[in-house]
Design an enzyme around this catalytic site. Structure first.
Site, PDB file in Angstrom:
ATOM      1  N   TYR A 159       0.797  -1.227   0.000  1.00  0.00           N
ATOM      2  CA  TYR A 159       0.000   0.000   0.000  1.00  0.00           C
ATOM      3  C   TYR A 159       0.834   1.284   0.000  1.00  0.00           C
ATOM      4  O   TYR A 159       0.777   2.064  -0.945  1.00  0.00           O
ATOM      5  CB  TYR A 159      -0.968  -0.006   1.193  1.00  0.00           C
ATOM      6  N   PRO A 176     -11.171  -0.284  -2.843  1.00  0.00           N
ATOM      7  CA  PRO A 176     -12.381  -0.939  -3.343  1.00  0.00           C
ATOM      8  C   PRO A 176     -13.629  -0.085  -3.149  1.00  0.00           C
ATOM      9  O   PRO A 176     -13.661   0.833  -2.325  1.00  0.00           O
ATOM     10  CB  PRO A 176     -12.487  -2.204  -2.483  1.00  0.00           C
ATOM     11  N   HIS A 218      -7.528   1.140   1.308  1.00  0.00           N
ATOM     12  CA  HIS A 218      -7.292  -0.235   1.724  1.00  0.00           C
ATOM     13  C   HIS A 218      -6.191  -0.436   2.769  1.00  0.00           C
ATOM     14  O   HIS A 218      -6.154  -1.453   3.464  1.00  0.00           O
ATOM     15  CB  HIS A 218      -6.950  -1.044   0.465  1.00  0.00           C
ATOM     16  N   LYS A 220     -22.754 -26.966  -2.416  1.00  0.00           N
ATOM     17  CA  LYS A 220     -22.891 -27.675  -1.124  1.00  0.00           C
ATOM     18  C   LYS A 220     -23.635 -28.997  -1.323  1.00  0.00           C
ATOM     19  O   LYS A 220     -23.240 -30.017  -0.750  1.00  0.00           O
ATOM     20  CB  LYS A 220     -23.664 -26.809  -0.127  1.00  0.00           C
ATOM     21  N   SER A 258     -11.408 -11.909  -5.224  1.00  0.00           N
ATOM     22  CA  SER A 258     -11.634 -11.909  -3.789  1.00  0.00           C
ATOM     23  C   SER A 258     -13.086 -12.233  -3.480  1.00  0.00           C
ATOM     24  O   SER A 258     -13.991 -11.720  -4.137  1.00  0.00           O
ATOM     25  CB  SER A 258     -11.288 -10.524  -3.239  1.00  0.00           C
TER      26      SER A 258
END
Ligand code: COA
Ligand code: HC5
Length: 635
Positions: A116, A129, A352, A432, A563
């Site tokens: 960063y 973000p 971030h 699942k 992500s």
């Protein structure tokens, strides 16, 4: 200032197999000394340093699907040399182990610096973000202000839990998580430097800040949100104050000073020094930096169809739409900015460096729940002073910097391609039911989508949380594996039977889940390799050959940067690609649907966010179809 009373600065804390003086436990503010926070934090294990040989072996395995055979041979040789007894690897490993014993977390400080504060691209798109909330039920200025007041009251409600240390501890797989990031997101700000940025957190100063910053029509105001007796303003009081702010800033023809924060960090570092030469400007900037958070009341934006709405909202949250729209109605260095439009659009942007997405999302989930409570009747309240405007004196130099920032912001806005989709056919329920990890299933689908579009596998990044460890941040899950490569290559091959495809799918999904387990338990390779490199730099040794290798460069060229950020609220998070020819993919898997935000750069002719979105939908559907069509042996 270190906040630990002398009585506690005795003895040793044993954690993670390493005994070290207790004073090395992270400094905390005086108000938290006796609190639950500290005792919780002390109980967390330290981030381990993985064994050297394990990392070298796993690195080779991770390279297999993304580099060619010759490169792989070369890297193997370099690694042999690196690992040999008494060699450089051993020395660096010992250095790292020592560092792990002398710090709370051997990695965190390095990580924040490298990922960063030393990273010089604009924070906008490249690092910060955005988060889009479901469209709210208002469509005019008054609705915007009322909602903003309610949201602010909701944040203050959450802040009370932070201040009182009553935040419930989070768990992952039954293990308690580090809660430090919650204490870093309010009252903090990034500060640009000439070569490297820094972060200030005023939550720890005494007295702590009592105001938020409100941005409206490119103008900034300081709004005190606590009464003199320390109680938070009521929603009605905040609403009245926001109305006054909006009335006082109707004039739109103002220099958008905030747009300076969208610049390349070196340029902003220089412009910042120029800006704060002036005393008034410095006071205004300090007030913004100290504020609890920024509330951006946005001007109108182009209206689009329902289908396009979320993509447009994502752009508004990620960069504001360019200088003619809302990019100047921000202070992008601020850790947390809530953004509210006039048309029910609502979300956030966050810087971030101080924290990962999940704590921000938890805060926002709380706020959304708060805003959904029935409205209380308006109660009369004492009149409050007008919130002061934060003035800026614009010299010709600053004016030039603003013009430059507008130009580069507009180029970036033009270049960013964003596609938000709600994949509505299924969510976590289907994987699942097939006894597969939903996250791994989605990641394998992403591999298939990319392979179908680009006829190859690419280095892929997925964030894994290291919060099981004290001050833990993230490591990388490398989603492109040999197993995923075999699967994607076989899937569209007409000569392959479905049973084989399902078998390869299962293997790919299992390989991903096992990498995930390895990453969240501190045994992945990327941060360890980074640590070894940093240790060499720290010891003023020459950087080992494995880091100058073309395979290493390829391994770090993440054409897929992904992500998973789950939330209670049906929202979507978004970020930009990390390489010019890459994609940013953020997804939120709910039980029966999945929200995706996919980004790419229009300047890259090979990539398209919309095409990838379609390819991901197809991949998910095709993978389900083959599972449904193929009877499987009992697991
Ligand atoms: N069969 C049936 N169910 C399964 C399963 C299987 N084989 N494997 C997993 N599941 C279930 C899990 O029990 C879990 O159940 P829940 O919905 O009741 O919680 C659910 O499926 C989800 O598990 P999975 O999809 O495997 O993922 P995860 O929740 O463990 O998340 C990561 C994986 C990598 C995203 C997570 O470990 C992580 O690190 N998250 C943080 C990422 C982050 O910080 N992002 C932001 C960075 S700024
Ligand atoms: C609102 C949540 C956004 C998620 C941001 C995120 O995932 O950031 C990653 C952080 C990390 O250390 O893995 C970086 N990434 C965007 C490049 C994936």
């Amino acid at each position: 200032m270190w906040g630990i009373c002398s009585r506690t600065v005795v003895g040793m804390a044993k954690s993670g197999g390493c005994v070290r003086p207790r004073h090395l436990v992270r400094p905390v503010s005086a108000t938290r000394v006796a609190g639950r926070y500290l005792s919780h934090q002390r109980g967390l294990p330290c981030l381990p340093v993985p064994p050297l040989q394990q990392t070298c072996e796993r690195y080779i395995t991770a390279l297999e699907p993304i580099v060619d055979a010759e490169e792989l041979m070369h890297t193997k040789k370099l690694l042999q040399e690196f690992q040999k007894p008494g060699g450089l690897g051993e020395r660096l490993q010992k250095g790292l182990q020592k560092r792990a014993c002398n710090t709370d977390n051997w990695l965190s400080e390095w990580w924040v610096q490298l990922a960063y504060l030393d990273y010089r691209m604009p924070v906008v798109v490249h690092s910060s973000p955005g988060l889009v909330l479901p469209r709210m039920d208002f469509n005019d200025k008054l609705g915007q202000i009322r909602f903003a007041a309610r949201l602010t009251a909701g944040v203050l409600d959450f802040k009370t839990m932070i201040d009182n240390e009553t935040l419930p501890v989070e768990y992952m797989g039954g293990k308690p998580l580090c809660m430090n990031q919650y204490y870093e997101v309010l009252s903090s700000c990034r500060i640009p430097g000439l070569k490297r940025d820094s972060i200030v957190n005023h939550a720890k100063s005494s007295p702590p800040p009592k105001h938020i910053t409100v941005a409206h029509n490119f103008q900034f105001f300081q709004l005190d949100v606590y009464n003199s007796d320390g109680t938070p303003l009521t929603e009605d009081q905040i609403c009245d104050q926001l109305e006054r702010i909006c009335s006082a800033s109707q004039e739109g023809n103002v220099e958008p000073v905030g747009i300076l924060t969208t610049q390349h960090r070196d340029s902003w570092g220089k412009a910042y020094l120029e800006l704060i030469k002036d005393k008034t400007n410095k006071e205004s900037v300090t007030a913004i930096q100290k504020s609890i958070f920024t509330l951006c009341l946005d001007g109108s934006v182009p209206q689009v169809t329902n289908e396009m709405y979320r993509s447009r909202a994502a752009v508004q949250m990620l960069h504001g739409g360019g200088s003619q729209w809302n990019s100047g109605n921000r202070w992008f260095d601020k850790t947390l900015q809530f953004i509210i439009g006039e048309d029910g659009t609502c979300g956030a942007n966050y810087e971030h460096a101080p924290a990962e997405g999940p704590p921000i999302v938890a805060l926002i989930d709380h706020v959304v729940e708060y805003t959904r409570k029935p409205e209380t009747a308006r109660s009369p309240s004492a009149s409050l002073p007008m919130p002061p405007k934060l003035h800026f004196n614009i010299t010709p130099e600053i004016q030039t910097n603003i013009e430059e920032a507008k130009r580069s912001m507009d180029t970036l806005a033009q270049d960013l391609d964003m596609k938000v989709i709600v994949f509505g056919h299924f969510g976590k329920n289907v994987p699942k039911a097939h006894k597969m990890s939903p996250d791994a299933f989605i990641q394998v689908a992403l591999q298939l989508a990319f392979y179908r579009m680009h006829q190859r596998c690419c280095a892929t990044y997925e964030s894994a949380s290291l919060r099981m460890y004290r001050l833990g941040r993230t490591d990388t899950i490398r989603s492109a594996s040999s197993a995923s490569a075999s699967f994607v290559k076989a899937f569209d091959d007409p000569s392959k039977q479905n049973t084989e495809k399902v078998d390869l799918m299962e293997k790919a999904v299992k390989a991903h889940r096992s990498y995930t387990n390895m990453a969240i338990s501190g045994q992945a390779i990327d941060r360890h390799l980074l640590g070894l490199k940093m240790q060499a730099i720290e010891e003023k040794l020459s950087v080992p050959a494995i880091f100058k290798d073309s395979a290493y460069t390829k391994a770090l060229h993440y054409r897929l940067s992904t992500s998973q950020v789950p939330s209670k609220t049906d929202c979507v998070m978004c970020f930009g690609p990390v390489v010019p020819d890459g994609y940013g993919v953020c997804y939120n898997p709910m039980n029966d649907h999945i929200n995706f935000a996919l980004s790419s750069f229009s300047s890259c002719k090979e990539t398209s966010a919309a095409h990838l979105a379609q390819a991901v939908e197809d991949a998910l559907m095709d993978m389900r179809a083959v599972l449904q069509e193929t009877p499987r042996a009992k697991l």
